[in-house]
Every structure is written in C-alpha cells, then in structure tokens.
Design an enzyme around this catalytic site. Structure first.
Site, PDB file in Angstrom:
ATOM      1  N   SER A 119       2.121   4.515  -0.269  1.00 48.72           N
ATOM      2  CA  SER A 119       0.697   4.610   0.042  1.00 48.72           C
ATOM      3  C   SER A 119      -0.148   4.257  -1.174  1.00 48.72           C
ATOM      4  O   SER A 119      -1.333   3.990  -1.027  1.00 48.72           O
ATOM      5  CB  SER A 119       0.304   6.028   0.436  1.00 48.72           C
ATOM      6  OG  SER A 119       1.315   6.697   1.094  1.00 48.72           O
ATOM      7  N   HIS A 140       2.945  -0.782   4.791  1.00 46.92           N
ATOM      8  CA  HIS A 140       2.385   0.575   4.823  1.00 46.92           C
ATOM      9  C   HIS A 140       2.099   0.967   6.270  1.00 46.92           C
ATOM     10  O   HIS A 140       1.110   0.534   6.864  1.00 46.92           O
ATOM     11  CB  HIS A 140       1.105   0.599   3.962  1.00 46.92           C
ATOM     12  CG  HIS A 140       0.496   1.949   3.813  1.00 46.92           C
ATOM     13  ND1 HIS A 140      -0.846   2.154   3.601  1.00 46.92           N
ATOM     14  CD2 HIS A 140       1.054   3.192   3.824  1.00 46.92           C
ATOM     15  CE1 HIS A 140      -1.086   3.450   3.506  1.00 46.92           C
ATOM     16  NE2 HIS A 140       0.051   4.089   3.639  1.00 46.92           N
ATOM     17  N   GLU A 152      -0.208  -2.030   7.270  1.00 46.18           N
ATOM     18  CA  GLU A 152      -0.959  -2.702   6.211  1.00 46.18           C
ATOM     19  C   GLU A 152       0.078  -3.421   5.331  1.00 46.18           C
ATOM     20  O   GLU A 152       1.005  -2.777   4.832  1.00 46.18           O
ATOM     21  CB  GLU A 152      -1.685  -1.602   5.421  1.00 46.18           C
ATOM     22  CG  GLU A 152      -2.780  -2.030   4.523  1.00 46.18           C
ATOM     23  CD  GLU A 152      -3.536  -0.812   3.951  1.00 46.18           C
ATOM     24  OE1 GLU A 152      -2.941   0.280   3.776  1.00 46.18           O
ATOM     25  OE2 GLU A 152      -4.731  -0.964   3.670  1.00 46.18           O
ATOM     26  N   ASN A 190      -6.860   3.428   2.719  1.00 47.54           N
ATOM     27  CA  ASN A 190      -7.120   4.642   1.934  1.00 47.54           C
ATOM     28  C   ASN A 190      -8.311   4.474   0.993  1.00 47.54           C
ATOM     29  O   ASN A 190      -9.021   5.435   0.711  1.00 47.54           O
ATOM     30  CB  ASN A 190      -5.875   5.044   1.144  1.00 47.54           C
ATOM     31  CG  ASN A 190      -4.837   5.692   2.045  1.00 47.54           C
ATOM     32  OD1 ASN A 190      -5.176   6.144   3.137  1.00 47.54           O
ATOM     33  ND2 ASN A 190      -3.595   5.723   1.617  1.00 47.54           N
TER      34      ASN A 190
HETATM   35  N1  LIG Z   1       3.445  11.172   5.297  1.00 47.09           N
HETATM   36  C1  LIG Z   1       2.518  10.247   5.592  1.00 47.09           C
HETATM   37  O1  LIG Z   1       1.589  10.451   6.392  1.00 47.09           O
HETATM   38  C2  LIG Z   1       2.629   8.866   4.962  1.00 47.09           C
HETATM   39  C3  LIG Z   1       1.858   7.819   5.471  1.00 47.09           C
HETATM   40  C4  LIG Z   1       2.010   6.546   4.921  1.00 47.09           C
HETATM   41  C5  LIG Z   1       2.893   6.338   3.867  1.00 47.09           C
HETATM   42  N2  LIG Z   1       3.615   7.388   3.375  1.00 47.09           N
HETATM   43  C6  LIG Z   1       4.558   7.119   2.286  1.00 47.09           C
HETATM   44  O2  LIG Z   1       5.866   7.089   2.842  1.00 47.09           O
HETATM   45  C7  LIG Z   1       6.815   7.543   1.873  1.00 47.09           C
HETATM   46  C8  LIG Z   1       7.649   8.667   2.461  1.00 47.09           C
HETATM   47  O3  LIG Z   1       6.814   9.713   2.863  1.00 47.09           O
HETATM   48  P1  LIG Z   1       7.330  10.862   3.873  1.00 47.09           P
HETATM   49  O4  LIG Z   1       6.113  11.643   4.242  1.00 47.09           O
HETATM   50  O5  LIG Z   1       8.192  10.273   4.930  1.00 47.09           O
HETATM   51  O6  LIG Z   1       8.266  11.733   2.884  1.00 47.09           O
HETATM   52  P2  LIG Z   1       9.367  12.834   3.256  1.00 47.09           P
HETATM   53  O7  LIG Z   1       9.353  13.798   2.120  1.00 47.09           O
HETATM   54  O8  LIG Z   1       9.172  13.333   4.661  1.00 47.09           O
HETATM   55  O9  LIG Z   1      10.762  12.020   3.233  1.00 47.09           O
HETATM   56  C9  LIG Z   1      11.325  11.464   2.087  1.00 47.09           C
HETATM   57  C10 LIG Z   1      12.839  11.381   2.290  1.00 47.09           C
HETATM   58  O10 LIG Z   1      13.394  10.562   1.237  1.00 47.09           O
HETATM   59  C11 LIG Z   1      14.646  11.110   0.870  1.00 47.09           C
HETATM   60  N3  LIG Z   1      14.978  10.614  -0.469  1.00 47.09           N
HETATM   61  C12 LIG Z   1      14.424  10.974  -1.652  1.00 47.09           C
HETATM   62  N4  LIG Z   1      14.966  10.262  -2.657  1.00 47.09           N
HETATM   63  C13 LIG Z   1      15.880   9.430  -2.092  1.00 47.09           C
HETATM   64  C14 LIG Z   1      16.775   8.446  -2.609  1.00 47.09           C
HETATM   65  N5  LIG Z   1      16.809   8.164  -3.918  1.00 47.09           N
HETATM   66  N6  LIG Z   1      17.582   7.785  -1.742  1.00 47.09           N
HETATM   67  C15 LIG Z   1      17.562   8.073  -0.412  1.00 47.09           C
HETATM   68  N7  LIG Z   1      16.726   8.993   0.130  1.00 47.09           N
HETATM   69  C16 LIG Z   1      15.901   9.659  -0.701  1.00 47.09           C
HETATM   70  C17 LIG Z   1      14.441  12.617   0.937  1.00 47.09           C
HETATM   71  O11 LIG Z   1      15.680  13.284   1.049  1.00 47.09           O
HETATM   72  C18 LIG Z   1      13.554  12.746   2.205  1.00 47.09           C
HETATM   73  O12 LIG Z   1      14.343  12.935   3.356  1.00 47.09           O
HETATM   74  C19 LIG Z   1       6.018   7.924   0.624  1.00 47.09           C
HETATM   75  O13 LIG Z   1       5.992   6.821  -0.239  1.00 47.09           O
HETATM   76  C20 LIG Z   1       4.613   8.180   1.193  1.00 47.09           C
HETATM   77  O14 LIG Z   1       3.588   7.966   0.252  1.00 47.09           O
HETATM   78  C21 LIG Z   1       3.515   8.648   3.908  1.00 47.09           C
END
Ligand SMILES: NC(=O)c1ccc[n+]([C@@H]2O[C@H](COP(=O)([O-])OP(=O)(O)OC[C@H]3O[C@@H](n4cnc5c(N)ncnc54)[C@H](O)[C@@H]3O)[C@@H](O)[C@H]2O)c1
Length: 303
Positions: A119, A140, A152, A190
């Site tokens: 993000s 994104h 995006e 954002n």
């Molecule tokens: N949550 C949102 O609304 C949203 C929206 C858009 C973008 N994002 C982006 O998406 C990404 C993920 O967000 P999320 O909310 O799904 O996070 P989350 O915490 O729900 O999930 C992250 C997962 O990654 C795994 N992980 C961590 N390190 C790892 C590695 N080295 N190898 C393999 N797996 C690994 C963790 O075990 C976890 O299951 C982030 O970059 C976030 O900024 C989130």
C-alpha cells in the site's frame, strides 16, 4: 506468453483474497506462507467463501470444485519454480518484502513477473533488491479483494511496458478495473483518501462537529457509502497514522497527522480491530460513539 500460473506469497487477509479471486477466474494458484497455520486458515476461508457463493447461486458446485482444484498450498518457496507471476502480500515492511523477492530470484525463471500488493512501499526500492527491476510492478488490490472492483497498478522507474500490458490482462481477467499510478507515496487512492480521513479527525479534535454529524455529513451530503470516521475505524487508526506520517515526511505539513488521531492510537483505540476507535464495537457491530470523545471534564465534583 499468457500468464496462467500465479504464486501468491502471504496467506493473510489480502493474499487469500487474491488467491480466491485468481482461482475463480481460471488461474492455477500456489498460495505460500511461512506459517502452516496461516496457510490452513487462508484455505479454510477460501473454501467457506466459495461454498457460500454456491449456496447463494453465484456459482455452481462444479465451478466451486474446479476452482478449488486449481489451488495448492506451499510453505516453502519451491512452488514458485513454474510461476509466470508472483504476487507478494506479506506484511508492510521494506526489508521483509525485499528478502522475499531475493529468495524468489533464486527459484523463479527470469521471465517471472514480481508484483507486490504493497500500500505504501516504493516499487523502485523493491525492484532494487532483484536482478529483474524491469519485471517488478505494483498490483494494489483493495479489501475484501473478491468484492472490491479496483486494482491500482504502480510502475517503478524501470518497470517495462510489456509487464504493464500483461498485468492489465491479469487484472481484467480477475474482474478488476485497473488504474495506473506512478511510484509516489500514497499512489492515487490513498493519497486522495487518507488526507480526507485525517481532516475528519481534525474536525472532531477541533470540536467543530460531532463524530456522527461528520459521518452523516459525508454520507448524506456527498453520497459516500460510509462516513470518514467509520472508514478510519475500518482501515485501522494505527495504519492511517502510519501512512499519514509517510505522506507528511514526503509532502510536508498538508499531510500532518491530526492530534486526536495520534492520541487515539497512543491510548490503544485502533478502530474496529481493537473494539474501539471513534465508535465502540461489539462482535463487529457498531455500538455508538466512543465516550472518551464526548466526556466533559471538570475540577468540580460531578453528580
Ligand atoms: N489489509 C488491507 O486492507 C490492505 C489493503 C491493500 C493492501 N494491503 C497490503 O497487503 C499486504 C498484506 O496485508 P494483509 O492485511 O493481508 O496482512 P496479514 O497480516 O493479514 O497477512 C500477512 C501474511 O504474510 C505472512 N508472511 C509474513 N512474512 C512472510 C514471508 N517472509 N514469507 C511468506 N509469508 C509471510 C504472514 O504469516 C501472514 O499470514 C501489506 O503489504 C498491506 O500493506 C493491505
């Protein structure tokens, strides 16, 4: 060569949503996570969502089975060997994401495209950790991925044109509308949205209007489906604060995080996920305005 095999890194909220959307649109997906329980939870969530789609008549039993047959799980990176496209969705940390791309560099063919669902992190910085900066791109997605219609696309300084074209094809096949952004903090959505949420916090903190009046103002006056403070609670006040700090550092005072936002986070009010933000929540249901925002203090004894 058309993209058919996708390797998704991170089976959390976003990674499992991306995997679900991809298998439902004909892609063969390997979902990776470093934690076995995250993989199992991710898959269970996908199965539950697809079964619900079958119950509601949105897909047939056969389509559901076929989609699930296209999904496999992998707790090592070996499943990336044949990937045409990797979509990384681990937690938001530059070094951790760079380490994933470095590891994938050893496993994937030179032609594999490396996309990140970040993000806020610079795609140019992620690309710098690889030997294929021209094949690194931002995809994104928005939460919940199967429902939200936008993807995006972000190009880094070295992203190749043919990569953008291939990503467009994938995004559209996944049912998304794509918009294109240069690699600048906040990208498009954002950068426009979060300052509005922050400004709603400024309005509360300055006692110009109540929490409910601000939300009703934007819902009824501007036709927004949610008020900015309800939305801030959904995003997470800590996430909003972090991104505002990044924007403030990059673009200056216009993006300075509001004082009430900083205080709320310091006090542990992180929004829906913590049970309290601008509103209080019970079992995910909004219960009313957080009383800390309306209490009147006095040195006189109160009855
Ligand atoms: N949550 C949102 O609304 C949203 C929206 C858009 C973008 N994002 C982006 O998406 C990404 C993920 O967000 P999320 O909310 O799904 O996070 P989350 O915490 O729900 O999930 C992250 C997962 O990654 C795994 N992980 C961590 N390190 C790892 C590695 N080295 N190898 C393999 N797996 C690994 C963790 O075990 C976890 O299951 C982030 O970059 C976030 O900024 C989130």
């Amino acid at each position: 060569m058309a993209i058919e095999k996708i390797f998704v890194v991170g089976a959390g909220l976003m990674g499992s949503g991306i995997a679900q959307t991809a298998i439902c649109n004909g892609y063969t997906v390997t979902l990776n996570d470093q934690r076995q329980e995250a993989l199992e939870r991710g898959k269970a969530g996908i199965v539950k969502m697809l079964k619900r789609d079958v119950e509601k008549g949105r897909m047939t039993e056969e389509e559901c089975e076929a989609a699930l047959a296209r999904l496999s799980l992998d707790s090592s990176m070996n499943g990336a060997q044949n990937a045409d496209l990797v979509i990384e969705a681990i937690y938001e940390n530059l070094e951790a994401k760079q380490a994933v791309f470095k590891r994938l560099e050893e496993v994937c063919p030179a032609s594999t495209i490396f996309a990140s669902n970040t993000s806020s992190i610079s795609l140019t910085a992620l690309a710098a950790a690889t030997k294929r900066p021209d094949r690194v791109v931002g995809m994104h997605f928005f939460s919940p991925v199967p429902k939200m219609r936008l993807c995006e696309v972000i190009f880094g300084l070295l992203t190749a044109q043919d990569v953008l074209e291939q990503i467009k094809e994938v995004g559209e096949r996944m049912g998304k509308t794509l918009i294109l952004s240069d690699d600048k903090p906040g990208f498009i959505v954002n950068r426009a949205l979060l300052p509005m949420l922050n400004e709603a916090c400024v309005i509360v903190g300055s006692n110009i209007g109540t929490v409910e009046d601000i939300d009703n103002g934007m819902k009824l006056g501007c036709n927004h489906p949610m008020g900015p403070l309800e939305l801030a609670d959904m995003v997470g006040l800590d996430i909003l604060l972090n991104v505002m700090m990044v924007l403030d550092k990059e673009y200056g005072a216009k993006y300075h995080p509001s004082m009430i936002l900083r205080k709320m986070v310091t006090a542990g009010f992180l929004g829906r996920k913590s049970g309290a933000g601008f509103y209080l929540y019970e079992d995910g249901k909004k219960m009313g305005v957080n009383p800390v925002l309306t209490q009147v203090h006095s040195l006189e004894e109160q009855h």
